[in-house]
Design a protein around this motif. Structure first.
Motif: not given
Length: 273
Positions: A34-36, A47-70
């Motif tokens: 919860n980024p809030q 500091v860059v705050v991003l959402p990441l729920d370890l029970t959400n594989p889709k979000q794991i892929r999306e957040t990891s990719r966003k960080a690694l692309d940037a």
């Protein structure tokens, strides 16, 4: 500017490590369910705050990719997780499954996303917060300790896989840390006295457990010391007990520990010199 990606950054060790690295000039990608809950972390420089729920594989892929692309991430710090405690037969199946989905599977899926990046850059570090419970089996920790031993197994295997690529892999091992660590299931039922003795054993004569500051400093050390080291006890509690455990035969330790927690003389037991 060097960059660290941290999971579970909203509280405890993750939050303190975010603050520590930011204050030492690093960019910190602070992820949390919860980024809030980031609060004052969002105001820290770089500091860059991003959402990441370890029970959400889709979000794991999306957040990891966003960080690694940037960013050219130098360090992955797997820190997110929680615990459950109780006599093994009383732990609900759905709670065991949820624990493993978060602490074990979630951590593994995040790590998988970063491995190709570290292999390609031939350098960096993957650190994972495990637990003293993953080294020394403790009463009422049958599920949590098993999850943390699973993480330890991942860490050790990856050490061998990634060392040829110049990537450091290590476990950050808390023993007892004064944080808001979540234990939504905490059942005593017949182990009240043993739990009190175990707490005294872990406190090791101290009035309270150390705060997360020691752990953050240990993470910094692991990243910067240049040592080929696998396990890093993160606080004074874990450091002494880890060294004690490593210095004893496991059969001798089990007898000592049982007497300490359950034996008639447990209250008077002292650490072997």
């Amino acid at each position: 500017m060097k960059t660290i990606f941290i999971t579970g950054a909203s509280s405890g060790i993750g939050r303190e490590t975010t603050r520590y690295f930011a204050e030492h000039g690093w960019r910190v990608i602070a992820t949390m369910r919860n980024p809030q809950k980031a609060g004052s972390l969002s105001a820290l420089p770089h500091v860059v705050v991003l959402p990441l729920d370890l029970t959400n594989p889709k979000q794991i892929r999306e957040t990891s990719r966003k960080a690694l692309d940037a960013y050219d991430v130098d360090v992955l710090f797997n820190n997110a997780g929680y615990g459950i405690m109780g006599p093994f037969e009383k732990l609900p199946e759905h709670e065991i499954r949820k624990l493993f989905e978060t602490d074990v599977l979630g951590t593994m899926l995040v790590t998988q996303q970063f491995i190709p990046h570290f292999k390609a850059r031939k350098g960096g570090a993957i650190l994972t917060t495990t637990s003293l419970a993953g080294i020394i089996a403790l009463p009422r920790d049958g599920a949590y300790g098993a999850a943390k031993r699973a993480q330890q197994g991942m860490v050790e295997s990856l050490y061998y896989e990634l060392k040829p690529f110049g990537v450091k892999v290590a476990a950050m091992i808390p023993g007892g840390t004064s944080t808001h660590f979540q234990t939504p299931v905490n059942i005593l039922d017949g182990y009240e006295e043993a739990a009190a003795r175990q707490r005294a054993y872990l406190l090791d004569g101290n009035a309270a457990f150390p705060g997360p500051e020691q752990a953050a400093e240990t993470v910094w050390t692991a990243v910067n010391d240049g040592r080929d080291q696998l396990n890093y006890p993160t606080d004074r509690v874990c450091r002494k007990l880890y060294e004690q455990y490593q210095g004893m035969d496991i059969e001798d330790f089990k007898t000592y520990f049982y007497d300490r927690i359950f034996g008639a003389s447990a209250a008077e037991a002292s650490f072997p010199q």
